[in-house]
Write a protein that holds these residues in place. Sequence first.
Motif, PDB file in Angstrom:
ATOM      1  N   ARG A   1      10.656   2.723   4.641  1.00  7.37           N
ATOM      2  CA  ARG A   1      10.697   4.075   4.063  1.00  7.37           C
ATOM      3  C   ARG A   1      10.574   4.038   2.537  1.00  7.37           C
ATOM      4  NH1 ARG A   1      14.007   4.581   8.425  1.00  7.37           N
ATOM      5  NH2 ARG A   1      15.876   4.029   7.273  1.00  7.37           N
ATOM      6  N   GLY A   2       9.611   3.253   2.059  1.00  7.08           N
ATOM      7  CA  GLY A   2       9.327   3.204   0.627  1.00  7.08           C
ATOM      8  C   GLY A   2      10.225   2.255  -0.150  1.00  7.08           C
ATOM      9  N   ARG A   3      11.270   1.725   0.506  1.00  2.00           N
ATOM     10  CA  ARG A   3      12.171   0.809  -0.208  1.00  2.00           C
ATOM     11  C   ARG A   3      11.832  -0.629   0.131  1.00  2.00           C
ATOM     12  NH1 ARG A   3      17.068   0.359   1.080  1.00  2.00           N
ATOM     13  NH2 ARG A   3      16.884   1.414   3.078  1.00  2.00           N
ATOM     14  N   ILE A   4      11.933  -1.476  -0.881  1.00  2.96           N
ATOM     15  CA  ILE A   4      11.657  -2.898  -0.670  1.00  2.96           C
ATOM     16  C   ILE A   4      12.946  -3.580  -0.213  1.00  2.96           C
ATOM     17  CG2 ILE A   4      11.148  -5.028  -1.927  1.00  2.96           C
ATOM     18  CD1 ILE A   4       9.184  -3.358  -3.570  1.00  2.96           C
ATOM     19  N   VAL A   5      12.881  -4.265   0.908  1.00  2.80           N
ATOM     20  CA  VAL A   5      14.075  -4.957   1.404  1.00  2.80           C
ATOM     21  C   VAL A   5      13.721  -6.408   1.721  1.00  2.80           C
ATOM     22  CG1 VAL A   5      15.112  -2.872   2.382  1.00  2.80           C
ATOM     23  CG2 VAL A   5      13.605  -4.255   3.785  1.00  2.80           C
ATOM     24  N   ALA A   6      14.746  -7.265   1.639  1.00  3.40           N
ATOM     25  CA  ALA A   6      14.527  -8.690   1.933  1.00  3.40           C
ATOM     26  C   ALA A   6      14.144  -8.839   3.404  1.00  3.40           C
ATOM     27  CB  ALA A   6      15.789  -9.468   1.626  1.00  3.40           C
ATOM     28  N   PRO A   7      13.301  -9.794   3.707  1.00  7.45           N
ATOM     29  CA  PRO A   7      12.888  -9.933   5.112  1.00  7.45           C
ATOM     30  C   PRO A   7      13.990 -10.550   5.964  1.00  7.45           C
ATOM     31  CG  PRO A   7      11.876 -11.629   3.747  1.00  7.45           C
ATOM     32  CD  PRO A   7      12.665 -10.763   2.824  1.00  7.45           C
ATOM     33  N   ASP A   8      14.139 -10.032   7.173  1.00 10.07           N
ATOM     34  CA  ASP A   8      15.055 -10.641   8.146  1.00 10.07           C
ATOM     35  C   ASP A   8      14.161 -11.199   9.244  1.00 10.07           C
ATOM     36  OD1 ASP A   8      14.147  -8.133   8.655  1.00 10.07           O
ATOM     37  OD2 ASP A   8      15.748  -7.626  10.065  1.00 10.07           O
ATOM     38  N   PHE A   9      13.846 -12.482   9.139  1.00  5.38           N
ATOM     39  CA  PHE A   9      12.865 -13.050  10.060  1.00  5.38           C
ATOM     40  C   PHE A   9      13.408 -13.082  11.478  1.00  5.38           C
ATOM     41  CE2 PHE A   9      11.618 -14.888   5.949  1.00  5.38           C
ATOM     42  CZ  PHE A   9      10.342 -14.380   5.896  1.00  5.38           C
TER      43      PHE A   9
ATOM     44  N   LEU B   1       5.568  -7.782   6.836  1.00  2.00           N
ATOM     45  CA  LEU B   1       5.879  -8.719   5.749  1.00  2.00           C
ATOM     46  C   LEU B   1       4.819  -8.561   4.673  1.00  2.00           C
ATOM     47  CD1 LEU B   1       6.843 -11.838   7.882  1.00  2.00           C
ATOM     48  CD2 LEU B   1       8.378 -10.494   6.427  1.00  2.00           C
ATOM     49  N   ARG B   2       5.287  -8.267   3.459  1.00  2.00           N
ATOM     50  CA  ARG B   2       4.346  -7.947   2.381  1.00  2.00           C
ATOM     51  C   ARG B   2       4.501  -8.923   1.221  1.00  2.00           C
ATOM     52  NH1 ARG B   2       2.213  -2.626   3.325  1.00  2.00           N
ATOM     53  NH2 ARG B   2       3.484  -1.566   4.877  1.00  2.00           N
ATOM     54  N   VAL B   3       3.421  -9.048   0.479  1.00  2.00           N
ATOM     55  CA  VAL B   3       3.451  -9.892  -0.723  1.00  2.00           C
ATOM     56  C   VAL B   3       2.269  -9.534  -1.622  1.00  2.00           C
ATOM     57  CG1 VAL B   3       2.008 -11.816   0.131  1.00  2.00           C
ATOM     58  CG2 VAL B   3       3.841 -12.272  -1.487  1.00  2.00           C
ATOM     59  N   THR B   4       2.465  -9.711  -2.908  1.00  2.00           N
ATOM     60  CA  THR B   4       1.355  -9.701  -3.860  1.00  2.00           C
ATOM     61  C   THR B   4       1.329 -11.089  -4.482  1.00  2.00           C
ATOM     62  OG1 THR B   4       1.613  -7.355  -4.302  1.00  2.00           O
ATOM     63  CG2 THR B   4       0.410  -8.640  -5.948  1.00  2.00           C
TER      64      THR B   4
ATOM     65  N   CYS C   1       0.829  -1.205   0.000  1.00  2.00           N
ATOM     66  CA  CYS C   1       0.000   0.000   0.000  1.00  2.00           C
ATOM     67  C   CYS C   1       0.861   1.252   0.000  1.00  2.00           C
ATOM     68  CB  CYS C   1      -0.951   0.010   1.202  1.00  2.00           C
ATOM     69  SG  CYS C   1      -2.306   1.177   0.936  1.00  2.00           S
ATOM     70  N   ILE C   2       0.414   2.256  -0.743  1.00  2.00           N
ATOM     71  CA  ILE C   2       1.156   3.520  -0.784  1.00  2.00           C
ATOM     72  C   ILE C   2       0.537   4.563   0.144  1.00  2.00           C
ATOM     73  CG2 ILE C   2       2.143   3.260  -3.096  1.00  2.00           C
ATOM     74  CD1 ILE C   2      -0.193   4.895  -4.170  1.00  2.00           C
ATOM     75  N   ASN C   3      -0.501   4.191   0.838  1.00  4.58           N
ATOM     76  CA  ASN C   3      -1.157   5.129   1.757  1.00  4.58           C
ATOM     77  C   ASN C   3      -0.707   4.900   3.194  1.00  4.58           C
ATOM     78  OD1 ASN C   3      -3.045   6.465  -0.103  1.00  4.58           O
ATOM     79  ND2 ASN C   3      -3.933   4.418  -0.297  1.00  4.58           N
ATOM     80  N   ASN C   4      -0.827   5.939   3.976  1.00  9.33           N
ATOM     81  CA  ASN C   4      -0.673   5.801   5.419  1.00  9.33           C
ATOM     82  C   ASN C   4      -2.015   6.088   6.064  1.00  9.33           C
ATOM     83  OD1 ASN C   4       1.764   4.910   6.376  1.00  9.33           O
ATOM     84  ND2 ASN C   4       2.740   6.921   6.265  1.00  9.33           N
ATOM     85  N   CYS C   5      -2.648   5.039   6.535  1.00  4.33           N
ATOM     86  CA  CYS C   5      -3.908   5.187   7.274  1.00  4.33           C
ATOM     87  C   CYS C   5      -3.577   4.691   8.678  1.00  4.33           C
ATOM     88  CB  CYS C   5      -5.000   4.348   6.636  1.00  4.33           C
ATOM     89  SG  CYS C   5      -5.158   4.615   4.858  1.00  4.33           S
ATOM     90  N   GLN C   6      -3.664   5.569   9.653  1.00  3.39           N
ATOM     91  CA  GLN C   6      -3.072   5.249  10.955  1.00  3.39           C
ATOM     92  C   GLN C   6      -3.631   3.988  11.593  1.00  3.39           C
ATOM     93  OE1 GLN C   6      -2.905   8.587  13.622  1.00  3.39           O
ATOM     94  NE2 GLN C   6      -1.971   9.898  12.081  1.00  3.39           N
ATOM     95  N   TYR C   7      -4.860   3.630  11.266  1.00  2.00           N
ATOM     96  CA  TYR C   7      -5.540   2.498  11.907  1.00  2.00           C
ATOM     97  C   TYR C   7      -5.288   1.178  11.193  1.00  2.00           C
ATOM     98  CZ  TYR C   7      -8.266   4.127   8.034  1.00  2.00           C
ATOM     99  OH  TYR C   7      -8.609   4.549   6.776  1.00  2.00           O
ATOM    100  N   CYS C   8      -4.547   1.188  10.075  1.00  2.00           N
ATOM    101  CA  CYS C   8      -4.480  -0.014   9.239  1.00  2.00           C
ATOM    102  C   CYS C   8      -3.097  -0.648   9.265  1.00  2.00           C
ATOM    103  CB  CYS C   8      -4.851   0.332   7.801  1.00  2.00           C
ATOM    104  SG  CYS C   8      -4.739  -1.110   6.696  1.00  2.00           S
ATOM    105  N   GLY C   9      -3.070  -1.958   9.430  1.00  2.00           N
ATOM    106  CA  GLY C   9      -1.812  -2.697   9.462  1.00  2.00           C
ATOM    107  C   GLY C   9      -1.038  -2.615   8.162  1.00  2.00           C
ATOM    108  N   PHE C  10      -1.714  -2.384   7.057  1.00  2.00           N
ATOM    109  CA  PHE C  10      -1.037  -2.349   5.757  1.00  2.00           C
ATOM    110  C   PHE C  10      -0.407  -0.986   5.447  1.00  2.00           C
ATOM    111  CE2 PHE C  10      -4.043  -5.779   3.719  1.00  2.00           C
ATOM    112  CZ  PHE C  10      -3.492  -6.739   4.560  1.00  2.00           C
ATOM    113  N   SER C  11      -0.554  -0.004   6.319  1.00  2.00           N
ATOM    114  CA  SER C  11      -0.011   1.336   6.074  1.00  2.00           C
ATOM    115  C   SER C  11       1.431   1.253   5.597  1.00  2.00           C
ATOM    116  CB  SER C  11      -0.039   2.161   7.365  1.00  2.00           C
ATOM    117  OG  SER C  11      -1.323   2.654   7.576  1.00  2.00           O
ATOM    118  N   ARG C  12       1.802   2.114   4.678  1.00  2.00           N
ATOM    119  CA  ARG C  12       3.102   1.966   4.003  1.00  2.00           C
ATOM    120  C   ARG C  12       4.287   2.086   4.947  1.00  2.00           C
ATOM    121  NH1 ARG C  12       3.887   7.735   0.815  1.00  2.00           N
ATOM    122  NH2 ARG C  12       4.920   8.755   2.541  1.00  2.00           N
TER     123      ARG C  12
END
Length: 375
Positions: free
Chosen positions: A320-328, A80-83, A64-75
């Motif tokens: 901060r808008g950059r995609i990085v590999a996950p460090d579990f 951990l993200r995926v499409t 997601c490119i939005n910041n909605c304070q109540y939402c877990g998907f906020s940018r």
Amino acid sequence: MSFARTLDNLALNRSPLLQRFHELIAPKNDAELDGMARAARALTLQNFGRTMRLFAPLYVSNECINNCQYCGFSRDNPILRVTLSLDEVAAESQHLLERGFRSVLLVAGEHPKFVSNNYLADCVRLLSDKFPSVAIEVGPLTTEEYQPVVNAGAESLVVYQETYDRAVYNELHTAGPKRDFNWRLDCAQRGYQAGFRRLGIGALFGLTRWQDDALALAAHVEYLLKHCWQAQVSVSLPRIRPAAGGYRPPVSLTDRELAQLVCAFRITFPQVGIVLSTRERAALRDVLVRLGVTSMSAGSHTEPGGYTRRGTAHLHRTVRGRIVAPDFQDGEDMLATGQFEISDDRSPAEIATMLRNQGLEPVWKDWDQALAGVA
Ligand code: SF4
């Protein structure tokens, strides 16, 4: 025409129907609330019979490119993200089919790069081959952008305004295109012009005084019934659930008030659908299904790939808008992060049993068709 003008004049100019709704959401004693519950129940039976439409959300992306304070998907949340790929969407949908669902809600965050309009249309095409009823809940589009999605087989559009209070909306939506309040407000109409014949709207309760958002939502329903008269309109009354980012709702809508609100909508709009999600706990859902709810989700997952654990191979974080590999972290579940925690985790079969025990008929397909005897 825009609903914005109606909304901005709501304090001064209310129809008799909205005036009645306003009275119905005023504080009530127990006897008055019982009377509302009886009226709501009778109207639901009269207009919808003993049916309850069941559906499942299918999350395809939490980018997601939005910041909605109540939402877990906020940018800005380092989740951990995926499409999901189309194959992964197919696997998730097969899982839902095997559990009986014939009605599915495709959900995605708003991210034109990951969730392009072509990707959406491809997902809908895939789903509409299997599901008679496909709804979408994605970032608002133009009428022209909706058309390929409708042509691919989507029949329902779901878009919640979150809050109808412009000042609160501004505070909560700190970045991204969702900051445009009016663009979101007229989304349902644009969808209608593109050919959607079911429109779902709602407010997220807990952001501001519930009576204010409820009245504005009722005004929005009235507006859509008038201006999109060929569409079936439904409302959702979700409450905030815990999610990444740790947002704490400043106000609450109590269980009693939620029940009153369901009744108020049913009494004011006897033929409008009322949707109930797994955000609410089991015991409360078992009560609300008797009052006015006509459609409910079951066995839901809010993480993309959550039904079958697909998509784990291309998980990433966005920092901060950059995609990085996950460090579990130690013990961390290697699954995309959900939008929020669900509360009722009963299986679809358990929900169906609960409904039958209450004298209701779970309808997996489409209640219109079921009532016509062709399901
Ligand atoms: S509410 Fe929607 S737009 Fe806002 S962050 Fe969540 S997914 Fe993105």
